[in-house]
Design a protein around this motif. Structure first.
Motif, mmCIF file in Angstrom:
data_model
loop_
_atom_site.group_PDB
_atom_site.id
_atom_site.type_symbol
_atom_site.label_atom_id
_atom_site.label_comp_id
_atom_site.label_asym_id
_atom_site.label_seq_id
_atom_site.Cartn_x
_atom_site.Cartn_y
_atom_site.Cartn_z
ATOM 1 N N ARG A 130 0.805 -1.127 -0.044
ATOM 2 C CA ARG A 130 -0.087 0.034 -0.038
ATOM 3 C C ARG A 130 0.873 1.279 -0.051
ATOM 4 O O ARG A 130 0.433 2.116 -0.524
ATOM 5 C CB ARG A 130 -1.060 -0.034 1.062
ATOM 6 N N ALA B 58 2.359 2.218 -3.220
ATOM 7 C CA ALA B 58 1.826 1.473 -4.236
ATOM 8 C C ALA B 58 3.032 0.812 -5.122
ATOM 9 O O ALA B 58 3.012 0.649 -6.119
ATOM 10 C CB ALA B 58 0.974 2.057 -5.277
ATOM 11 N N TRP C 77 -1.717 4.458 -0.238
ATOM 12 C CA TRP C 77 -2.583 4.142 -1.306
ATOM 13 C C TRP C 77 -3.709 3.426 -0.582
ATOM 14 O O TRP C 77 -3.736 3.047 0.423
ATOM 15 C CB TRP C 77 -2.266 3.672 -2.324
ATOM 16 N N ARG C 78 -4.991 3.397 -1.339
ATOM 17 C CA ARG C 78 -6.025 2.426 -0.953
ATOM 18 C C ARG C 78 -6.441 1.526 -1.885
ATOM 19 O O ARG C 78 -6.342 1.541 -3.044
ATOM 20 C CB ARG C 78 -7.395 3.498 -1.003
ATOM 21 N N TRP C 79 -6.619 0.142 -1.448
ATOM 22 C CA TRP C 79 -6.786 -0.767 -2.170
ATOM 23 C C TRP C 79 -8.388 -0.556 -2.759
ATOM 24 O O TRP C 79 -9.414 -0.176 -2.192
ATOM 25 C CB TRP C 79 -6.917 -2.325 -1.504
ATOM 26 N N GLU C 80 -8.565 -0.914 -4.058
ATOM 27 C CA GLU C 80 -9.718 -0.799 -4.810
ATOM 28 C C GLU C 80 -10.257 -2.104 -5.230
ATOM 29 O O GLU C 80 -9.437 -3.123 -5.131
ATOM 30 C CB GLU C 80 -9.637 -0.147 -6.027
ATOM 31 N N LEU D 22 -5.391 -0.188 -7.116
ATOM 32 C CA LEU D 22 -5.111 0.856 -5.902
ATOM 33 C C LEU D 22 -5.362 2.372 -6.389
ATOM 34 O O LEU D 22 -5.428 2.643 -7.529
ATOM 35 C CB LEU D 22 -3.739 1.028 -5.427
ATOM 36 N N SER D 23 -5.839 3.292 -5.319
ATOM 37 C CA SER D 23 -5.813 4.912 -5.718
ATOM 38 C C SER D 23 -5.510 5.569 -4.534
ATOM 39 O O SER D 23 -5.150 4.991 -3.459
ATOM 40 C CB SER D 23 -7.558 4.992 -5.931
ATOM 41 N N GLU E 18 -4.956 6.364 -10.057
ATOM 42 C CA GLU E 18 -5.427 5.068 -9.885
ATOM 43 C C GLU E 18 -4.367 4.048 -10.644
ATOM 44 O O GLU E 18 -3.919 4.597 -11.800
ATOM 45 C CB GLU E 18 -6.779 4.892 -10.638
#
Length: 338
Positions: A21, A24, A107-110, A119-120, A133
């Protein structure tokens, strides 16, 4: 943050990969070659997991592998630069982070369908960039990974951009060979990357990576890595056709990177060859960055937007974005047996 939240992985018939994360970053990445051997071409910094890394700048905390940089670069003083470069080198902005916000924060998992990792990251509200993204998708038919990066902006802006693949090198000096596609113009760095660890001449042009002007008045073969000298250097290949390979003869494989040359017209080669003695580098860091960029040596956003010598020569060093634009670029990392 749980271990499953900090890292996620994928396996497929031709390999396995891990993405973290934080920034990324993609690595480790293991490919299963056609002859049955396993190779891991991406670099992981030797201080990964050491105590105290949480106090390092974000980008260094778990430095590894490949990741996107928006904006690319960081500002440095122009004191040691030739006049035409010094005139265009701008100081760092108050909020500048090395290689951009995305390189220094989680980052954030999508959601994904199990065949890729997505990720974004949302940028601060006062940034011209709204969101990035990223998707990493193994090729089900080959030892290869396809990567996509989307940039969404809030307002009209110009930004230097870069991708930051960093590759592991064999232990023996010259055990691997850099194989760039055709390029128009090679340039040495206009100053000192690491004072006292210089190798290449300042601000010189070259046409062959095997014959690069050196500080001692001669020439060095910069195509063979790792270099024998303890050094920290940068070279930039402009007008490159959109691919480069690293043929690791010592370990019997070639890894290739390909990208959209209309988005990244230059390739930055980062020779990190035991040249940095400060912590956490401690004279032990050996890796090769082969980085597609739209930037002048990563010399920071201000310099990228200025009338710098590379921009004047006709190679763009920043990309123009329009408010609300969604920009998509794709690139690929693949491996084969030698």
């Amino acid at each position: 943050m749980t271990i499953n939240d900090a890292y996620r992985g994928l396996g497929w018939a031709h390999g396995a990969l891990t993405v973290q994360r934080h920034a990324a970053m993609l690595a480790p990445l293991t490919f299963l070659l056609g002859d049955g051997r396993q190779v891991s071409p991406m670099h992981v910094a030797p201080w990964a997991g050491e105590p105290g890394t949480e106090s390092l700048p974000g980008i260094l905390q778990r430095l590894r592998g490949e990741w996107p940089c928006v904006p690319f670069g960081y500002s440095v003083p122009g004191d040691a630069s030739p006049p035409d470069w010094a005139a265009s080198m701008e100081p760092a902005a108050a909020d500048e982070e090395v290689h951009g916000y995305s390189s220094n924060h989680p980052w954030r998992w999508e959601p994904s369908d199990g065949t890729s990792l997505r990720l974004s990251i949302d940028y601060p509200a006062d940034s011209a960039v709204r969101r990035l993204e990223r998707s990493i998708t193994p090729d089900p038919r080959a030892p290869a990974v396809d990567i996509a990066l989307t940039i969404i902006v809030r307002e009209n802006c110009r930004l230097p951009l870069g991708l930051h693949p960093t590759f592991r090198l064999p232990a023996v000096a010259g055990g691997a060979r850099i194989e760039p596609s055709r390029f128009d113009d090679g340039r040495t760095f206009p100053g000192n990357v690491e004072p006292g660890r210089e190798l290449f001449a300042v601000d010189r042009r070259f046409s062959d990576l095997a014959v690069v002007p050196s500080r001692d008045g001669g020439a060095r073969d910069a195509s063979r890595v790792p270099l024998a000298a303890d050094t920290e250097e940068l070279l930039q290949l402009n007008g490159i056709d959109g691919s480069v390979a690293l043929a690791n003869a010592a370990e019997g494989y070639r890894v290739r990177l390909s990208w959209q040359k209309e988005h990244f017209p230059s390739l930055l080669l980062w020779y990190s060859n035991r040249g940095r003695s400060a912590a956490p580098w401690n004279g032990r860091h050996v890796a090769l960055g082969m980085e597609p960029i739209c930037s002048p040596f990563g010399l920071g956003p201000g310099t990228a937007l200025a009338d710098n010598p590379i921009a004047r020569s006709g190679t763009p060093t920043a990309r123009t974005f329009r408010a609300g634009e969604t920009f998509l670029t794709r690139y690929r990392i693949e491996a084969e047996a030698l």
